[in-house]
Design a protein around this motif. Structure first.
Motif, PDB file in Angstrom:
ATOM      1  N   ASP A  48       0.729  -1.199   0.024  1.00 41.75           N
ATOM      2  CA  ASP A  48      -0.047   0.132   0.138  1.00 41.75           C
ATOM      3  C   ASP A  48       0.786   1.315   0.117  1.00 41.75           C
ATOM      4  O   ASP A  48       0.509   2.387  -0.692  1.00 41.75           O
ATOM      5  CB  ASP A  48      -1.040  -0.012   1.239  1.00 41.75           C
ATOM      6  N   LEU A  49       1.922   1.066   0.732  1.00 38.05           N
ATOM      7  CA  LEU A  49       2.616   2.452   0.869  1.00 38.05           C
ATOM      8  C   LEU A  49       3.941   2.374   0.122  1.00 38.05           C
ATOM      9  O   LEU A  49       4.802   3.463   0.105  1.00 38.05           O
ATOM     10  CB  LEU A  49       3.094   2.700   2.481  1.00 38.05           C
ATOM     11  N   GLN A  50       4.359   1.285  -0.587  1.00 40.37           N
ATOM     12  CA  GLN A  50       5.394   1.238  -1.468  1.00 40.37           C
ATOM     13  C   GLN A  50       6.804   1.211  -0.731  1.00 40.37           C
ATOM     14  O   GLN A  50       7.788   1.993  -1.027  1.00 40.37           O
ATOM     15  CB  GLN A  50       5.323   2.329  -2.557  1.00 40.37           C
ATOM     16  N   PHE A  51       6.855   0.672   0.620  1.00 39.50           N
ATOM     17  CA  PHE A  51       8.055   0.670   1.579  1.00 39.50           C
ATOM     18  C   PHE A  51       8.766  -0.569   1.055  1.00 39.50           C
ATOM     19  O   PHE A  51       8.380  -1.619   0.602  1.00 39.50           O
ATOM     20  CB  PHE A  51       7.450   0.296   2.672  1.00 39.50           C
ATOM     21  N   SER A  52      10.116  -0.343   1.286  1.00 43.92           N
ATOM     22  CA  SER A  52      11.033  -1.649   0.816  1.00 43.92           C
ATOM     23  C   SER A  52      11.218  -2.532   2.246  1.00 43.92           C
ATOM     24  O   SER A  52      10.811  -1.881   3.033  1.00 43.92           O
ATOM     25  CB  SER A  52      12.598  -0.980   0.334  1.00 43.92           C
ATOM     26  N   GLU A  53      11.851  -3.611   2.246  1.00 38.26           N
ATOM     27  CA  GLU A  53      12.068  -4.388   3.145  1.00 38.26           C
ATOM     28  C   GLU A  53      13.251  -3.765   4.071  1.00 38.26           C
ATOM     29  O   GLU A  53      12.789  -3.918   5.150  1.00 38.26           O
ATOM     30  CB  GLU A  53      12.758  -5.790   2.659  1.00 38.26           C
ATOM     31  N   THR A  54      13.952  -2.943   3.656  1.00 39.69           N
ATOM     32  CA  THR A  54      14.879  -2.252   4.525  1.00 39.69           C
ATOM     33  C   THR A  54      14.187  -1.143   5.172  1.00 39.69           C
ATOM     34  O   THR A  54      14.355  -1.086   6.444  1.00 39.69           O
ATOM     35  CB  THR A  54      15.987  -1.545   3.606  1.00 39.69           C
ATOM     36  N   ILE A  55      13.417  -0.526   4.564  1.00 37.07           N
ATOM     37  CA  ILE A  55      12.221   0.696   5.240  1.00 37.07           C
ATOM     38  C   ILE A  55      11.669   0.003   6.594  1.00 37.07           C
ATOM     39  O   ILE A  55      11.474   0.523   7.588  1.00 37.07           O
ATOM     40  CB  ILE A  55      11.411   1.365   4.321  1.00 37.07           C
ATOM     41  N   TYR A  56      10.946  -1.024   6.051  1.00 36.13           N
ATOM     42  CA  TYR A  56      10.487  -1.843   7.092  1.00 36.13           C
ATOM     43  C   TYR A  56      11.115  -2.328   8.310  1.00 36.13           C
ATOM     44  O   TYR A  56      10.728  -2.063   9.376  1.00 36.13           O
ATOM     45  CB  TYR A  56       9.316  -3.188   6.495  1.00 36.13           C
ATOM     46  N   GLY A  57      12.214  -3.086   8.100  1.00 38.47           N
ATOM     47  CA  GLY A  57      13.182  -3.503   8.993  1.00 38.47           C
ATOM     48  C   GLY A  57      13.583  -2.078  10.080  1.00 38.47           C
ATOM     49  O   GLY A  57      13.812  -2.283  11.261  1.00 38.47           O
ATOM     50  N   LEU A  58      14.057  -0.886   9.288  1.00 30.57           N
ATOM     51  CA  LEU A  58      14.244   0.077  10.302  1.00 30.57           C
ATOM     52  C   LEU A  58      13.190   0.724  10.989  1.00 30.57           C
ATOM     53  O   LEU A  58      13.340   0.965  11.974  1.00 30.57           O
ATOM     54  CB  LEU A  58      14.792   1.134   8.999  1.00 30.57           C
ATOM     55  N   GLY A  59      11.926   0.691  10.568  1.00 27.97           N
ATOM     56  CA  GLY A  59      10.925   1.357  11.097  1.00 27.97           C
ATOM     57  C   GLY A  59      10.544   0.188  12.481  1.00 27.97           C
ATOM     58  O   GLY A  59      10.439   0.774  13.373  1.00 27.97           O
ATOM     59  N   ALA A  60      10.491  -1.055  12.010  1.00 28.28           N
ATOM     60  CA  ALA A  60      10.487  -1.900  13.013  1.00 28.28           C
ATOM     61  C   ALA A  60      11.289  -1.981  14.402  1.00 28.28           C
ATOM     62  O   ALA A  60      10.952  -1.954  15.412  1.00 28.28           O
ATOM     63  CB  ALA A  60      10.301  -3.432  12.548  1.00 28.28           C
ATOM     64  N   GLY A  61      12.576  -1.768  13.878  1.00 32.11           N
ATOM     65  CA  GLY A  61      13.672  -1.558  14.762  1.00 32.11           C
ATOM     66  C   GLY A  61      13.690  -0.242  15.472  1.00 32.11           C
ATOM     67  O   GLY A  61      14.116  -0.346  16.631  1.00 32.11           O
ATOM     68  N   ILE A  62      13.307   0.702  14.904  1.00 35.58           N
ATOM     69  CA  ILE A  62      13.424   2.100  15.489  1.00 35.58           C
ATOM     70  C   ILE A  62      12.719   2.197  16.842  1.00 35.58           C
ATOM     71  O   ILE A  62      13.031   3.171  17.591  1.00 35.58           O
ATOM     72  CB  ILE A  62      13.355   3.210  14.489  1.00 35.58           C
ATOM     73  N   PHE A  63      11.601   1.535  16.849  1.00 30.78           N
ATOM     74  CA  PHE A  63      10.998   1.369  18.096  1.00 30.78           C
ATOM     75  C   PHE A  63      11.867   1.118  19.349  1.00 30.78           C
ATOM     76  O   PHE A  63      11.738   2.097  20.525  1.00 30.78           O
ATOM     77  CB  PHE A  63      10.035  -0.041  18.078  1.00 30.78           C
TER      78      PHE A  63
END
Length: 427
Positions: A48-63
């Motif tokens: 839906d948002l056109q995110f890459s796996e790296t963007i997801y991994g960084l966002g998941a981890g920045i928590f």
């Protein structure tokens, strides 16, 4: 004089367990669900948002950056103002931010919301661990912490099918994507439980009107006797204590495995050929359900034998084996699920027993800051782990190398655990 016979003491601790643990358990289920449900949201959100796996991994981890920065101050505040008010504050705040994930539209807003969620939740887990040291001596905490931490696999048992069903059935309802509905629905329990905590918990043994005076004396005598054997340290001494740093490194190694599985299990199952989000959610129940049973049984074994090190190290080694086998059988759903079940059970079992190590030698304000320091440093692995796996998946188009990294981390943590003094932790 209190009747401190074994039968009376056991009955008293059973009463305390049934009073405190169901609520704390439910709170942890809500906490972990709101923390890792982004792993299910990923199944739709990335497209839906056109995110890459790296963007997801960084966002998941920045928590975990927000978590790291605010955890020690949060736990010190809890020690001063009491668990009841502070845990409720944490839960209500993280519920609001978790629901607000529906407003994510860009990588930047994704990063900001995950950071804020980490900052809001900072202090919950170490706060509960600290709170349990007010009620239970170390030789009873292995089982108690295991009961509390079964909230993680139970969150998987409940959250997997629930998240899968929401993604499957609610996409487009009132114009909202399924992943947005998931964040809204799964934030609601945090609000409700936060209100219950204010009404239900007591900060200290002496505040518990549901205990008789004799029962209070039994509990207080056990805690006082144990505190005499622990180290009393300033915050400055804590930061240069090699035992504390060893504990942080061990915990970092184990958390690498926890969030590798927590954030990527739905994706790994999908690579075996399962595509329907509902079926993926149902399959995630299996590793978590087995883990819940393993955690309690091995926690009881550790308490009964008053042995900690091997009860931590062996599950870590088994978890490593499971991760490696999951890459070998990644195109066979049955064998991959068996391997992931072994990996998840090993990783989940390690974590509650780990916390019997630092709480065996820290007390009072040193415990408040020390537990938070160990947890916050260790949880930086929650940033490192998903980011590395996401980057490696984008680079190699496979999660295999990422699983090998997590497996090696578990082995390191297990080996370091065996270097801890037996006399220090086996009480």
């Amino acid at each position: 004089m209190a009747d401190n016979t074994p039968s009376k003491a056991n009955a008293t601790y059973t009463k305390v367990t049934w009073r405190l643990m169901p609520l704390l358990f439910l709170c942890y289920v809500a906490s972990y669900l709101d923390r890792v449900n982004v792993g299910f949201a990923k199944l739709q959100m990335l497209n839906d948002l056109q995110f890459s796996e790296t963007i997801y991994g960084l966002g998941a981890g920045i928590f975990f950056i927000g978590y790291f920065l605010f955890e020690i101050p949060s736990n010190i505040i809890l020690h001063k103002v009491g668990a009841r008010i502070w845990i409720a504050r944490i839960m209500i705040t993280w519920g609001i931010i978790s629901a607000a994930m529906i407003f994510v539209t860009t990588p930047t807003t994704f990063y900001i919301m995950r950071f804020l969620l980490g900052a809001a939740e900072a202090g919950f887990f170490p706060g509960v661990i600290l709170y349990l040291t007010y009620w239970f001596p170390s030789h009873r905490r292995g089982k108690i912490i295991a009961i509390f931490m079964t909230g993680v696999p139970i969150a998987g048992v409940i959250g997997g099918p629930l998240s899968g069903w929401i993604l499957h059935s609610m996409s487009g309802v009132n114009g909202l994507a399924g992943w947005k509905w998931m964040f809204i629905v799964e934030a609601i329990p945090s609000f409700i439980l936060g209100a219950v905590v204010i009404w239900y918990l007591q900060d200290r043994i002496r505040d518990a009107k549901w205990l008789s005076e004799e029962e209070k004396q039994i509990l207080e005598a056990d805690i006082k006797a144990e505190d005499h054997q622990k180290q009393t340290q300033s915050l400055g001494q804590l930061f240069v204590n090699p035992k504390v740093w060893l504990m942080a490194v061990i915990y970092f190694s184990f958390v690498m495995g926890l969030y590798g599985v927590g954030f990527w299990l739905p994706t790994i199952i999908k690579t075996t050929g399962v595509t329907d989000p509902l079926n993926i959610g149902l399959l995630t129940m299996i590793p978590y359900a087995v883990s819940a049973v393993a955690m309690v049984l091995i926690g009881r074994s550790a308490d009964a034998r008053r042995e900690r090190r091997w009860h931590v190290a062996i599950p870590a080694f088994l978890g490593s084996v499971g991760l490696i086998l999951s890459t070998v059988y990644d195109h066979n759903t049955l064998l991959a699920m068996s391997s992931l079940t072994l990996a998840t059970a090993g990783i989940m079992t390690v974590l509650p027993l780990f916390w019997s190590l630092p709480t065996a030698f820290l007390s009072g304000a040193a415990a408040a800051a020390g537990i938070a320091l160990i947890n916050s440093l260790g949880n930086l692995a929650g940033f490192v782990s998903p980011f590395i796996i996401g980057w490696l998946k984008d680079t190699t188009h496979s999660t295999d190398i990422g699983m090998y990294v997590l497996a090696a981390s578990l082995i390191v943590g297990g080996l370091l655990t065996l270097t801890v003094s037996k006399q220090l932790v086996n009480k």
